[in-house]
Design an enzyme around this catalytic site. Sequence first.
Site, mmCIF file in Angstrom:
data_model
loop_
_atom_site.group_PDB
_atom_site.id
_atom_site.type_symbol
_atom_site.label_atom_id
_atom_site.label_comp_id
_atom_site.label_asym_id
_atom_site.label_seq_id
_atom_site.Cartn_x
_atom_site.Cartn_y
_atom_site.Cartn_z
ATOM 1 C CB CYS A 10 -0.932 0.009 1.217
ATOM 2 S SG CYS A 10 -2.015 1.463 1.219
ATOM 3 C CB CYS A 28 -0.362 1.869 5.406
ATOM 4 S SG CYS A 28 -2.050 1.296 5.099
ATOM 5 C CB CYS A 30 -2.218 5.231 1.566
ATOM 6 S SG CYS A 30 -2.252 4.591 3.248
#
Lengths: 192, 192
Positions: free
Chosen positions: A50, A55, A52
Site C-alpha cells: 500500500c 499505513c 498511502c
Amino acid sequence: MITNLHPKLTNGLNDYPEVNDFSGGTLQCLCESNKVEVKIDAQTLHNHACGCSKCWKPEGATFSLVAVVPSEKVQVIHNEDKLAIVDETAAIQRHFCKECNAHMFGRIENKDHAFYGLDFVHTELSADKGWSAPQFAAFVSSIIETGTPTSEMGDIRKTLNDLGLPTYDVLSPELMDVISAKAAELNGTLKK
Amino acid sequence: MITNLHPKLTNGLNDYPEVNDFSGGTLQCLCESNKVEVKIDAQTLHNHACGCSKCWKPEGATFSLVAVVPSEKVQVIHNEDKLAIVDETAAIQRHFCKECNAHMFGRIENKDHAFYGLDFVHTELSADKGWSAPQFAAFVSSIIETGTPTSEMGDIRKTLNDLGLPTYDVLSPELMDVISAKAAELNGTLKK
C-alpha cells in the site's frame, strides 16, 4: 530497483512460503523488551503493498505491506497499555505502540463501512511462517505525495508487476466493487 | 454485451476515425431548435469512458464518454442563456442546457486543482469527425452505485478491455500521477 519498495519484497515473494492449514500466529512490536503482542487466530486475506501515507511502513520503505483478518480473530495478549490510536477520526483506527511506533492493528468502528468487521495487520511483525503473500499493489500514485520522484513511477510500476503484483491507484477491482456495492446498498440501488 | 456501455462504443472505436490535423469543431445540445452551441478550437485529450454518477451520459448508457481540452479553447457561441451549472460546489462545474439536460462543458474554477485550465467535454455532441478516441475506462466500480448488478462487473471489465480500453476504478495511472504530483507540490514534497 531504484527504490526500496519494502524489505519483504527484495527476495520476490520468497518470504511468503505456502504452509498448509496455516491458521495464524502472533505479531510483536519492535520494542526490545515488554513487547506488545497481538494474537491472530486466522490466516490473513487480501495482503497487499500500500502506497498511502497513513499505513505504517518500516524505516526507508516506500510501501507498506498490509492484510486483513476478521476483528474477532484479533486479540492483544501482552502490554496492551502501550497501545494508542494514531487518529481517532480516521476511517481505520490504527492502534500503535507508543514506544516503537509499530502499528499493531487497524480497526474500523463505523458499521456502515464496507470493511467493517475486518482488522488491518502487518504480518511482517510476526516470526511465524505461512502468512498470505502480497497479491497486488494499491494506492501506487500516492507515493509521489510522500516524496517518490515522479520520474521513477514507470520503473516502480514495472518492478511491482514483475513481482506478480498488479498495480492500482486505489484498491484492487475486487475490493473496489465491494466498496461500491456497500455504497449502493446504503443508497438503495444495489443489484446482485 | 450485457449492458449498453455507450452508443458510441457499440461499433468498437469505429466512430472515431483518425483525421490528420483535426483542430476542433462545434458541440450542440440536444434541443430541436435554439441549440446551445459550443465552439472548441482544439483536438481533445484523454478521452475516456467514465462510470461516475456525475458525468452526463445518454439515455440508457452505463458510461459517459468525456475528454478534456484547454478552457481557453472553449467558447459558447449560441444560446448561452439556456445554460446553468449542475452543482456550484462540485470540483467540476458542469454547464448544462436547462431544456435538454445535455452537459455542454465542465470547468474547474479552483486554481489549486491538478486539472485547472482544462474543460471536460462530450464530443459525441458534435457532428464533426476526428475527435480523439476513448483511451481507457475510469471509475468502473462506480457503476454499481448507479444500478449495475455486481454479477455483471467481470463481463463489463472484459468487454472494455477487449475494446482496447484498460479499466481503472479511478483515473488512469498517468492522470493519477498528475493528481498526486499536484498534491505533493502543494504540501512541498514534490520531487521530479
